[in-house]
Enzyme design. Structure first.
Site, PDB file in Angstrom:
ATOM      1  N   ALA A  38      21.841  50.497  28.695  1.00  9.50           N
ATOM      2  CA  ALA A  38      23.160  49.960  28.997  1.00  9.50           C
ATOM      3  C   ALA A  38      23.888  50.890  29.960  1.00  9.50           C
ATOM      4  CB  ALA A  38      23.965  49.808  27.708  1.00  9.50           C
ATOM      5  N   HIS A  77      31.280  41.936  38.300  1.00 16.06           N
ATOM      6  CA  HIS A  77      29.964  41.691  38.891  1.00 16.06           C
ATOM      7  C   HIS A  77      30.084  40.715  40.058  1.00 16.06           C
ATOM      8  CE1 HIS A  77      26.571  43.280  36.232  1.00 16.06           C
ATOM      9  NE2 HIS A  77      27.669  43.898  35.844  1.00 16.06           N
ATOM     10  N   ARG A  81      29.360  41.248  44.345  1.00 21.22           N
ATOM     11  CA  ARG A  81      28.446  40.462  45.165  1.00 21.22           C
ATOM     12  C   ARG A  81      29.218  39.739  46.259  1.00 21.22           C
ATOM     13  NH1 ARG A  81      26.896  38.967  40.012  1.00 21.22           N
ATOM     14  NH2 ARG A  81      27.619  36.844  40.301  1.00 21.22           N
ATOM     15  N   GLU A  89      24.757  29.383  37.090  1.00 22.24           N
ATOM     16  CA  GLU A  89      24.915  29.710  35.669  1.00 22.24           C
ATOM     17  C   GLU A  89      23.677  29.230  34.923  1.00 22.24           C
ATOM     18  OE1 GLU A  89      27.412  31.510  34.609  1.00 22.24           O
ATOM     19  OE2 GLU A  89      28.406  31.482  36.570  1.00 22.24           O
TER      20      GLU A  89
END
Length: 199
Positions: A38, A77, A81, A89
């Site tokens: 993580a 996130h 990008r 999705e």
């Protein structure tokens, strides 16, 4: 001036950058498996690695926005990008989107751990889902980069559900690593190739 190595590397020698941000056009392996703990930097590394090819990038997002913390992480996130990414999705169905890709695209699945979590929460057949995913990865027309968490290096979880998840994640990681052409372990943002050609 540019120096070209056939089929592998095309480097603009007028712009020297560090290894993490340099634009290097190369052929991606059919399947790259990126593993890490993580917050190890594995997702950012995988994004940069995939963008090193001149293929159209597609992002298969598996995370569910079930609380404010997750929503914020997804937002960060997405902000990282750029607009050249196509976002899909794919909380539980990865086989469908993978089947629709073309050879002029590349795809990042981020991540296998959230995908597996969603399946467990939906009480799905994990073995069947894993087999379907491995088949879809094998038949996908585009090169695939799939990110996953290494969850087996900590203490033994204190509840049955967490132990079941750890075992399922371990089996999935082993199967993905076996099928992958290149396996990369990312620790503190640094990649180490465990299998396949060097970076």
């Amino acid at each position: 001036m540019k120096h070209t190595l056939p089929c592998t590397i095309d480097i603009d020698t007028h712009h020297t950058r560090d290894w993490f941000t340099r634009k290097v056009y190369k052929l991606l392996p059919k399947l790259t498996f990126v593993l890490g703990g993580a917050a190890s930097g594995k997702s950012l590394w995988a994004e940069t690695y995939l963008l090193g090819s001149d293929l159209a990038p597609v992002y298969l997002a598996t995370s569910r926005a079930f609380d404010d913390e997750t929503k914020l992480k997804i937002k960060l996130h997405k902000r990282r990008r750029k607009a050249d990414w196509s976002n899909v999705e794919a909380e539980t169905d990865l086989s469908g989107p993978l089947a629709m890709l073309h050879a002029n695209q590349s795809v990042l699945i981020d991540c296998a751990t959230m995908w597996l979590t969603n399946l467990m929460m939906d009480d799905a057949d994990l073995d069947l889902a894993q087999k379907a995913l491995l088949t879809a990865l094998k038949t996908c027309a585009a090169p695939v980069v799939i990110v996953s968490n290494e969850v087996g290096q900590g203490i033994v979880p204190d509840n049955a559900l967490a132990r079941r998840f750890r075992e399922a994640q371990g089996r999935l990681n082993i199967a993905l690593a076996e099928q992958a052409d290149r396996v990369v372990l990312v620790t503190a943002g640094l990649p180490q190739v465990l299998k396949g050609p060097a970076l």
